[in-house]
Design a protein around this motif. Structure first.
Motif, mmCIF file in Angstrom:
data_model
loop_
_atom_site.group_PDB
_atom_site.id
_atom_site.type_symbol
_atom_site.label_atom_id
_atom_site.label_comp_id
_atom_site.label_asym_id
_atom_site.label_seq_id
_atom_site.Cartn_x
_atom_site.Cartn_y
_atom_site.Cartn_z
ATOM 1 N N GLY A 99 0.816 -1.215 0.000
ATOM 2 C CA GLY A 99 0.000 0.000 0.000
ATOM 3 C C GLY A 99 0.846 1.259 0.000
ATOM 4 N N LYS A 100 1.928 1.254 0.771
ATOM 5 C CA LYS A 100 2.831 2.422 0.826
ATOM 6 C C LYS A 100 3.511 2.638 -0.521
ATOM 7 C CE LYS A 100 3.761 2.274 5.776
ATOM 8 N NZ LYS A 100 4.772 2.110 6.824
ATOM 9 N N LYS A 102 2.409 1.717 -3.507
ATOM 10 C CA LYS A 102 1.405 2.204 -4.461
ATOM 11 C C LYS A 102 1.088 3.672 -4.196
ATOM 12 C CE LYS A 102 -0.922 -2.181 -5.476
ATOM 13 N NZ LYS A 102 -2.193 -2.916 -5.334
ATOM 14 N N GLN A 103 0.957 4.034 -2.933
ATOM 15 C CA GLN A 103 0.656 5.419 -2.571
ATOM 16 C C GLN A 103 1.787 6.353 -3.012
ATOM 17 O OE1 GLN A 103 0.132 6.071 1.649
ATOM 18 N NE2 GLN A 103 -1.313 7.741 1.266
#
Length: 173
Positions: A99-100, A102-103
């Protein structure tokens, strides 16, 4: 980091395009949940295709998909950090780090080993299939025993994947 050359994905499934629903289906390796993995060399992908075929979990017609992943923003991942995800990390940790990444705008990962590079693409929609190789190499595959950042590699003639260094702590993504 980006890849401008074709990359290779070893598989034992027949398909025309990659599908996110298939992440993690061919083996129990937690890194298969991150995305679709590719090698920069055909022999590297054939090792994965043969391994998937021999596992007996799914179909057994090994082949290599040739793909274009040019233009993607890839995060460089050290071999030791990759080893952590491969051998130690729990699913929650992988999903949190994913998630990090992708963010932060990354489309995938890049891992540079001794004589081979691996690429992971998070989203199937960013992969363009350009062909398939159905002819396995005739000779045994030469595989480095040790990964980058370790003592000089020894070479063995065995049909298995390179050994990745062991790690025990949770690295930052």
């Amino acid at each position: 980091m980006t890849s401008s050359q074709p990359v290779f994905h070893g598989t034992n499934f027949e398909f025309e395009r990659f599908d996110n629903k298939m992440l993690g289906v061919s083996c129990e390796n937690p890194t298969t949940l991150m995305g679709f993995w590719f090698a920069n060399v055909l022999t590297g992908a054939w090792r994965w295709a043969n391994k998937a075929s021999e596992s007996g979990r799914t179909a057994s017609n090994p082949s290599v998909v040739i793909a274009d992943i040019s233009g993607l923003k890839l995060k460089d991942l050290a071999p030791k950090k990759f080893a952590y995800y491969l051998r130690t990390a729990r699913g929650e940790t992988i999903h949190r780090h994913l998630g990090k990444w992708k963010q932060a705008g990354f489309d995938g990962l890049h891992v540079k080993l001794v004589d081979e590079e691996w690429f992971c693409v998070f989203d199937a929609g960013k992969i363009k299939v350009i062909g398939r190789d159905r002819t396995p190499p005739a000779a045994p595959l030469i595989v480095p025993v040790e990964a980058k950042d370790l003592p000089p590699p020894k070479m063995l003639v065995i049909p298995r994947l390179p050994v990745i260094p062991k790690v025990s702590s949770d690295p930052e993504p």
